[in-house]
Design a protein around this motif. Structure first.
Motif, mmCIF file in Angstrom:
data_model
loop_
_atom_site.group_PDB
_atom_site.id
_atom_site.type_symbol
_atom_site.label_atom_id
_atom_site.label_comp_id
_atom_site.label_asym_id
_atom_site.label_seq_id
_atom_site.Cartn_x
_atom_site.Cartn_y
_atom_site.Cartn_z
ATOM 1 N N ASP A 133 0.824 -1.207 0.000
ATOM 2 C CA ASP A 133 0.000 0.000 0.000
ATOM 3 C C ASP A 133 0.862 1.263 0.000
ATOM 4 O O ASP A 133 0.597 2.215 -0.745
ATOM 5 C CB ASP A 133 -0.985 0.005 1.172
ATOM 6 N N TYR A 134 1.917 1.266 0.810
ATOM 7 C CA TYR A 134 2.796 2.440 0.847
ATOM 8 C C TYR A 134 3.508 2.646 -0.491
ATOM 9 O O TYR A 134 3.619 3.778 -0.981
ATOM 10 C CB TYR A 134 3.829 2.282 1.967
ATOM 11 N N LEU A 135 3.986 1.560 -1.101
ATOM 12 C CA LEU A 135 4.652 1.682 -2.396
ATOM 13 C C LEU A 135 3.694 2.228 -3.455
ATOM 14 O O LEU A 135 4.093 3.012 -4.325
ATOM 15 C CB LEU A 135 5.197 0.319 -2.833
ATOM 16 N N THR A 136 2.422 1.844 -3.356
ATOM 17 C CA THR A 136 1.421 2.351 -4.293
ATOM 18 C C THR A 136 1.172 3.841 -4.064
ATOM 19 O O THR A 136 1.104 4.630 -5.020
ATOM 20 C CB THR A 136 0.110 1.559 -4.139
ATOM 21 N N VAL A 137 1.037 4.230 -2.803
ATOM 22 C CA VAL A 137 0.848 5.650 -2.462
ATOM 23 C C VAL A 137 2.043 6.479 -2.940
ATOM 24 O O VAL A 137 1.877 7.574 -3.511
ATOM 25 C CB VAL A 137 0.645 5.807 -0.943
ATOM 26 N N LYS A 138 3.222 5.962 -2.732
ATOM 27 C CA LYS A 138 4.437 6.663 -3.166
ATOM 28 C C LYS A 138 4.417 6.882 -4.679
ATOM 29 O O LYS A 138 4.778 7.962 -5.170
ATOM 30 C CB LYS A 138 5.659 5.840 -2.756
ATOM 31 N N ASP A 139 3.959 5.879 -5.424
ATOM 32 C CA ASP A 139 3.881 5.988 -6.872
ATOM 33 C C ASP A 139 2.828 7.013 -7.291
ATOM 34 O O ASP A 139 3.053 7.807 -8.216
ATOM 35 C CB ASP A 139 3.554 4.613 -7.460
ATOM 36 N N ILE A 140 1.681 7.013 -6.610
ATOM 37 C CA ILE A 140 0.614 7.976 -6.899
ATOM 38 C C ILE A 140 1.130 9.405 -6.707
ATOM 39 O O ILE A 140 0.897 10.295 -7.542
ATOM 40 C CB ILE A 140 -0.607 7.733 -5.992
ATOM 41 N N LEU A 141 1.850 9.631 -5.623
ATOM 42 C CA LEU A 141 2.360 10.972 -5.350
ATOM 43 C C LEU A 141 3.435 11.369 -6.362
ATOM 44 O O LEU A 141 3.496 12.525 -6.786
ATOM 45 C CB LEU A 141 2.922 11.037 -3.925
ATOM 46 N N THR A 142 4.270 10.426 -6.748
ATOM 47 C CA THR A 142 5.316 10.710 -7.727
ATOM 48 C C THR A 142 4.714 11.095 -9.073
ATOM 49 O O THR A 142 5.218 11.987 -9.768
ATOM 50 C CB THR A 142 6.236 9.485 -7.896
ATOM 51 N N ASN A 143 3.605 10.443 -9.437
ATOM 52 C CA ASN A 143 2.966 10.722 -10.726
ATOM 53 C C ASN A 143 2.229 12.056 -10.756
ATOM 54 O O ASN A 143 1.888 12.553 -11.834
ATOM 55 C CB ASN A 143 1.992 9.595 -11.083
ATOM 56 N N GLY A 144 1.948 12.611 -9.583
ATOM 57 C CA GLY A 144 1.320 13.925 -9.520
ATOM 58 C C GLY A 144 -0.140 13.959 -9.916
ATOM 59 O O GLY A 144 -0.679 15.043 -10.207
ATOM 60 N N ALA A 145 -0.824 12.806 -9.907
ATOM 61 C CA ALA A 145 -2.221 12.764 -10.357
ATOM 62 C C ALA A 145 -3.151 13.549 -9.447
ATOM 63 O O ALA A 145 -4.237 13.976 -9.876
ATOM 64 C CB ALA A 145 -2.694 11.310 -10.437
ATOM 65 N N LEU A 146 -2.768 13.769 -8.191
ATOM 66 C CA LEU A 146 -3.636 14.450 -7.236
ATOM 67 C C LEU A 146 -3.428 15.959 -7.230
ATOM 68 O O LEU A 146 -4.094 16.670 -6.470
ATOM 69 C CB LEU A 146 -3.405 13.903 -5.823
ATOM 70 N N GLY A 147 -2.516 16.451 -8.055
ATOM 71 C CA GLY A 147 -2.178 17.866 -7.975
ATOM 72 C C GLY A 147 -1.364 18.129 -6.720
ATOM 73 O O GLY A 147 -0.521 17.315 -6.337
ATOM 74 N N ARG A 148 -1.630 19.244 -6.071
ATOM 75 C CA ARG A 148 -0.927 19.532 -4.802
ATOM 76 C C ARG A 148 -1.649 18.812 -3.671
ATOM 77 O O ARG A 148 -2.832 19.022 -3.448
ATOM 78 C CB ARG A 148 -0.875 21.035 -4.542
ATOM 79 N N LEU A 149 -0.936 17.947 -2.975
ATOM 80 C CA LEU A 149 -1.525 17.206 -1.857
ATOM 81 C C LEU A 149 -1.824 18.159 -0.706
ATOM 82 O O LEU A 149 -0.973 18.958 -0.315
ATOM 83 C CB LEU A 149 -0.563 16.111 -1.393
ATOM 84 N N VAL A 150 -3.028 18.055 -0.146
ATOM 85 C CA VAL A 150 -3.389 18.912 0.987
ATOM 86 C C VAL A 150 -3.666 18.115 2.257
ATOM 87 O O VAL A 150 -3.462 18.620 3.365
ATOM 88 C CB VAL A 150 -4.604 19.804 0.647
ATOM 89 N N THR A 151 -4.115 16.866 2.109
ATOM 90 C CA THR A 151 -4.403 16.034 3.282
ATOM 91 C C THR A 151 -3.919 14.614 3.039
ATOM 92 O O THR A 151 -4.203 14.021 1.992
ATOM 93 C CB THR A 151 -5.915 15.999 3.593
ATOM 94 N N TYR A 152 -3.193 14.081 4.020
ATOM 95 C CA TYR A 152 -2.676 12.714 3.968
ATOM 96 C C TYR A 152 -3.102 12.046 5.271
ATOM 97 O O TYR A 152 -2.687 12.455 6.359
ATOM 98 C CB TYR A 152 -1.154 12.754 3.834
#
Length: 354
Positions: A133-152
């Motif tokens: 799950d963490y490796l997947t989250v790390k990939d999602i953040l690297t790809n920038g699909a969420l724009g600027r992250l505001v809440t984790y």
């Protein structure tokens, strides 16, 4: 270049030694589970059955002072992490110690300085860096699909509404309770993703009848324009999202937990499992973005969990062919935040980090 196999001495054969360290060490090429300390007869019986070529002893000293041992792995209760690590380093051994690294930052600082003086590799088993799950989250953040992250937001829960008899983690001891156990994983993951926060706030509670140690925690980490929330409890019967990430361009919500621990408990290992670390599709996360296309809301296949990569890296770092991935200085920062979290809970206030 062919490197000699490293002889591993494992101190402690309770849950951590049996479920995590012994199977993973045995699954990594170039590592030899040479000697294990086990005091209880049932532990020795398991060793004889599963690891017939491994020597059994009853004391840590028999491992630390064995000249054939290259790497000492400490999988004991938290109260002796510092003393055993110090003794092993002084004996000229490389050391892997279970998390949490130590119970205080002062102890961590002393061990880091000693490892440098002795020129030995010292690492902490922050295995959650290799969770699916963490490796997947790390990939999602690297790809920038969420724009600027505001809440984790991330949770690490259990459900056990009773106290285990004679379990040191249930008692009011330094380093006991789920804040130091599960919280250490969540803090380490957050530090890897976002670096050190500017401030923190923590609420630590004892919710079950008769429990001596913290069994419910919530920690907020403050970053510029980012809120990080870390939670864990022993009384969560109905699963909640494991990860919930919200950004300016969408969200990623992930249920379920990495499958490796349950696989190891069931007797599976990376050697006898072809799909090691693979999650079932029903716990893949949902990515929902503002993109104007049909797949703006879709399931994201999870990355595979990979616990063996931790020991592969330690092996290669000892041989001097790669950098250590889990550095003791990083584990020391985890301890610092745990200590500051305890201070925040005692004083019921936000703590600024130095």
């Amino acid at each position: 270049m062919q490197y000699p196999s490293l002889n591993i001495g494992l101190i402690g054969f309770g849950m951590a030694g049996q479920v995590f360290h012994a199977p993973l060490i045995s699954a990594v090429a170039g590592l030899n589970l040479y000697k294990v300390s086990a005091r209880k007869e049932e532990q020795q019986s398991i060793l004889r059955s599963k690891y017939p070529n491994t020597q059994i002893c009853t004391s840590a000293e028999e491992i630390i002072h064995d000249p054939k041992v290259d790497l000492v792995v400490i999988a004991t209760s938290n109260d002796v992490h510092f003393s055993l690590t110090k003794t092993a380093l002084l004996a000229g051994k490389h050391v892997v110690v279970e998390k949490p690294f130590t119970n205080t930052t002062e102890e961590a600082d002393e061990l880091i300085a000693l490892a440098k003086q002795q020129q030995q590799v010292l690492s902490v088993f922050h295995s959650a860096r290799w969770h699916s799950d963490y490796l997947t989250v790390k990939d999602i953040l690297t790809n920038g699909a969420l724009g600027r992250l505001v809440t984790y937001e991330v949770r690490y829960d259990r459900f056990r509404n009773y106290l285990r008899p004679n379990a040191w983690r249930e008692h009011d001891l330094p380093g006991s309770g789920i804040f130091y156990d599960l919280g250490a994983h969540l803090i380490d993951q957050s530090l890897q993703l976002f670096g050190k926060p500017q401030a923190l706030f923590a609420s630590l509670r004892k919710m079950r009848e008769g429990v001596g140690a913290v069994d419910d925690f919530e920690m907020l980490l403050y970053y510029p324009r980012l809120k990080v929330s870390l939670k864990g409890s022993m009384l969560i019967k109905e699963p909640t999202p494991r990860f919930a990430l919200y950004g300016t361009e969408g969200a990623f919500v992930k249920p379920g937990v990495d499958p490796q621990e349950e696989a190891l408990k069931a007797g599976k290992t990376p050697l006898n499992t072809t799909d090691w670390g693979a999650e079932p599709e029903e716990i893949w996360g949902i990515l929902h973005t503002t993109a104007q296309r049909p797949d703006a809301r879709r399931k994201i296949p999870s990355q595979r969990g990979n616990y063996p990569a931790y020991y592969e890296n330690v092996r290669d770092a000892i041989h001097g062919i790669t950098d250590l991935m889990v550095k003791p200085e990083e584990a020391r920062t985890v301890i610092q935040l745990l200590e500051l979290g305890e201070q925040s809970a005692r004083e019921r206030r936000i703590i600024d980090l130095p």
